[in-house]
Design an enzyme around this catalytic site. Structure first.
Site, PDB file in Angstrom:
ATOM      1  N   HIS A  76       0.800  -1.233   0.000  1.00  0.00           N
ATOM      2  CA  HIS A  76       0.000   0.000   0.000  1.00  0.00           C
ATOM      3  C   HIS A  76       0.825   1.272   0.000  1.00  0.00           C
ATOM      4  O   HIS A  76       0.286   2.355  -0.204  1.00  0.00           O
ATOM      5  CB  HIS A  76      -0.961   0.016   1.193  1.00  0.00           C
ATOM      6  CG  HIS A  76      -0.291   0.352   2.481  1.00  0.00           C
ATOM      7  ND1 HIS A  76       0.311  -0.609   3.252  1.00  0.00           N
ATOM      8  CD2 HIS A  76      -0.099   1.535   3.119  1.00  0.00           C
ATOM      9  CE1 HIS A  76       0.838  -0.034   4.312  1.00  0.00           C
ATOM     10  NE2 HIS A  76       0.620   1.261   4.261  1.00  0.00           N
TER      11      HIS A  76
HETATM   12  C1  UD1 Z   1      -1.448   5.509   6.251  1.00  0.00           C
HETATM   13  C2  UD1 Z   1      -0.121   5.935   6.886  1.00  0.00           C
HETATM   14  C3  UD1 Z   1       0.855   4.772   6.845  1.00  0.00           C
HETATM   15  C4  UD1 Z   1       0.253   3.488   7.385  1.00  0.00           C
HETATM   16  C5  UD1 Z   1      -1.072   3.205   6.659  1.00  0.00           C
HETATM   17  C6  UD1 Z   1      -1.730   1.933   7.161  1.00  0.00           C
HETATM   18  C7  UD1 Z   1       0.406   8.331   6.614  1.00  0.00           C
HETATM   19  C8  UD1 Z   1       1.267   9.306   5.914  1.00  0.00           C
HETATM   20  N1  UD1 Z   1       0.464   7.053   6.175  1.00  0.00           N
HETATM   21  O1  UD1 Z   1      -1.191   5.294   4.860  1.00  0.00           O
HETATM   22  O2  UD1 Z   1       2.010   5.108   7.607  1.00  0.00           O
HETATM   23  O3  UD1 Z   1       1.146   2.409   7.173  1.00  0.00           O
HETATM   24  O4  UD1 Z   1      -1.928   4.330   6.838  1.00  0.00           O
HETATM   25  O5  UD1 Z   1      -2.864   1.580   6.430  1.00  0.00           O
HETATM   26  O6  UD1 Z   1      -0.288   8.684   7.537  1.00  0.00           O
HETATM   27  N2  UD1 Z   1      -8.365   5.571   1.729  1.00  0.00           N
HETATM   28  C9  UD1 Z   1      -9.652   5.068   1.629  1.00  0.00           C
HETATM   29  N3  UD1 Z   1     -10.321   4.701   2.768  1.00  0.00           N
HETATM   30  C10 UD1 Z   1      -9.740   4.831   3.990  1.00  0.00           C
HETATM   31  C11 UD1 Z   1      -8.443   5.362   4.090  1.00  0.00           C
HETATM   32  C12 UD1 Z   1      -7.754   5.714   2.959  1.00  0.00           C
HETATM   33  O7  UD1 Z   1     -10.200   4.935   0.534  1.00  0.00           O
HETATM   34  O8  UD1 Z   1     -10.390   4.463   4.981  1.00  0.00           O
HETATM   35  C13 UD1 Z   1      -7.645   5.924   0.500  1.00  0.00           C
HETATM   36  C14 UD1 Z   1      -7.818   7.358   0.102  1.00  0.00           C
HETATM   37  O9  UD1 Z   1      -7.895   7.416  -1.297  1.00  0.00           O
HETATM   38  C15 UD1 Z   1      -6.528   8.034   0.555  1.00  0.00           C
HETATM   39  C16 UD1 Z   1      -5.533   6.892   0.402  1.00  0.00           C
HETATM   40  O10 UD1 Z   1      -6.258   5.703   0.682  1.00  0.00           O
HETATM   41  O11 UD1 Z   1      -6.202   9.151  -0.181  1.00  0.00           O
HETATM   42  C17 UD1 Z   1      -4.378   7.007   1.331  1.00  0.00           C
HETATM   43  O12 UD1 Z   1      -4.828   7.101   2.671  1.00  0.00           O
HETATM   44  P1  UD1 Z   1      -3.922   7.849   3.786  1.00  0.00           P
HETATM   45  O13 UD1 Z   1      -4.618   7.806   5.080  1.00  0.00           O
HETATM   46  O14 UD1 Z   1      -3.479   9.160   3.277  1.00  0.00           O
HETATM   47  O15 UD1 Z   1      -2.602   6.981   3.850  1.00  0.00           O
HETATM   48  P2  UD1 Z   1      -2.392   5.411   3.802  1.00  0.00           P
HETATM   49  O16 UD1 Z   1      -1.854   5.070   2.469  1.00  0.00           O
HETATM   50  O17 UD1 Z   1      -3.557   4.641   4.320  1.00  0.00           O
END
Ligand code: UD1
Length: 359
Positions: free
Chosen positions: A205
């Site tokens: 991811h």
């Molecule tokens: C985040 C953490 C990472 C951790 C990971 C675990 C940061 C910078 N990164 O990464 O350290 O290892 O979580 O999962 O904080 N999205 C959804 N639904 C959700 C959450 C996210 O669709 O419930 C999608 C969205 O398009 C979003 C993307 O995933 O833009 C990334 O989500 P984000 O929370 O920014 O970071 P992660 O990649 O989940």
């Protein structure tokens, strides 16, 4: 003593579980704030339900966005929360945008901040998690380090006086859940008709592996050519990026599947032939379960897993193939991640140091 825990992303809910239990056992007033960084039920709600964590007292509902807008929205919402609760400690977890936002808000309000999982370093300044953990360590009053290696990194940065070694709370929760799931056949294997040891378990991811289409295609391509089925527990980020780039996550040996609740993940990892991941937590969980791990990155914060032979770093498609099919590592009795009692040590340290920090 009153502690406000701020969490927002999946790995933080796992770390929150043993802390919440230890806080309750010690009679601590424990307030849980969920930033809403992760909002999909499979990334959030199931962890609270399965791990017996009380529902969050405050939910900020921040959701997705660029790093700046996501972090900024949390920062501005947290001021009012901390002002209302005025805790003895704000406890922040790991390395996400929720961690840095809460640390920054608390330190500016002169509320003591403790950082759980302090001192981890990848030394890769392109990772958002690396900025978050370095900045959080330097802003915090108390650094709760999980390993000797982390203690060493903090000393090198001049932070030894604020550091205490407590062990790793993920060991606490993992051992408990492993004992609960026992040797029962994992629901995932039953659902997909897979034999024990007849499949690999994968999660991918990180931005470094998903945002560039060529990189994602190379990783997916190497997983699809492995000698056993590979179940990819697909985080929303990888699903969205694969769809945008026209890359199929089910091809060859590769089968895409929704993320799993924590107990099912542990059961599925335990009966797999190996784990392939870019997650920090899963590398360590694989080690603790003594399942061979291949980490799709060029560095790791959890260096002990590599030194002890249970994890290999694999950057290219060829390295991934070679890593996953390597011989099973030699057994080890080493326990670099503690004895499974880190959370009660955390609560004891917070309690003992309360007067020293003051308000
Ligand atoms: C985040 C953490 C990472 C951790 C990971 C675990 C940061 C910078 N990164 O990464 O350290 O290892 O979580 O999962 O904080 N999205 C959804 N639904 C959700 C959450 C996210 O669709 O419930 C999608 C969205 O398009 C979003 C993307 O995933 O833009 C990334 O989500 P984000 O929370 O920014 O970071 P992660 O990649 O989940």
């Amino acid at each position: 003593m009153k502690i406000v825990s701020v969490v927002g992303a999946r790995p933080q809910f796992v770390k929150l579980a043993p802390i919440h239990k230890a806080a309750l056992a010690a009679g601590v007033d424990h307030v849980i704030v969920h930033t809403g960084q992760h909002y999909d039920p499979m990334l959030s709600d199931v962890f609270f339900e399965d791990l017996g964590i009380a529902a969050p007292d405050v939910h900020l509902g921040v959701g997705s966005g660029s790093h700046g807008s996501q972090t900024g929205a949390m920062l501005s919402a947290l001021d009012a929360v901390f002002d209302e609760h005025r805790p003895d400690w704000v406890l922040v977890y790991g390395d996400t945008n929720s961690t840095i936002a809460a640390a920054l808000s608390a330190v500016k309000m002169h509320i003591p901040v403790a950082h759980l999982e302090a001192g981890l370093r990848s030394f890769n300044r392109r990772m958002p998690e690396e900025h978050n953990r370095v900045l959080t360590d330097h802003a915090s009053d108390l650094l709760l380090a999980p390993t000797e290696v982390a203690v060493g990194h903090l000393a090198t940065e001049g932070l030894a006086e604020r550091t205490v070694l407590v062990g790793d709370v993920m060991t606490d929760v993992l051992f408990e859940v492993r004992n609960e799931v026992g040797s029962s056949a994992p629901a995932l294997a039953q659902e997909l008709g897979l034999e024990p040891q007849g499949y690999y378990l994968a999660t991918i991811h990180r931005a470094e592996n998903t945002d560039d289409p060529a990189r994602l295609a190379a990783v997916v391509g190497s997983l699809s050519r492995l000698d056993k089925s590979v179940v990819l527990l697909a985080h929303p980020r990888v699903v969205a990026k694969a769809a945008a780039h026209g890359i199929s996550l089910t091809q060859g040996s590769l089968i895409a599947h929704a993320p799993l609740p924590y107990p099912q993940l542990i059961a599925a990892a335990l009966s797999s032939a190996g784990v392939v991941t870019d997650s920090g937590g899963l590398q360590k969980e694989a080690f603790l379960l003594r399942v061979p791990c291949t980490t799709v990155r060029s560095e790791t914060e959890w260096v002990e897993t590599v030194t002890l032979g249970w994890n290999v770093l694999a950057d290219t498609a060829e390295e991934i193939l070679a890593g996953v099919t390597r011989p099973v590592p030699l057994p080890t009795e080493e326990a670099p991640y503690g004895d499974g009692n880190a959370a009660s040590r955390v609560i004891a340290e917070l309690s003992a140091r309360m007067p020293a920090v003051g308000k």
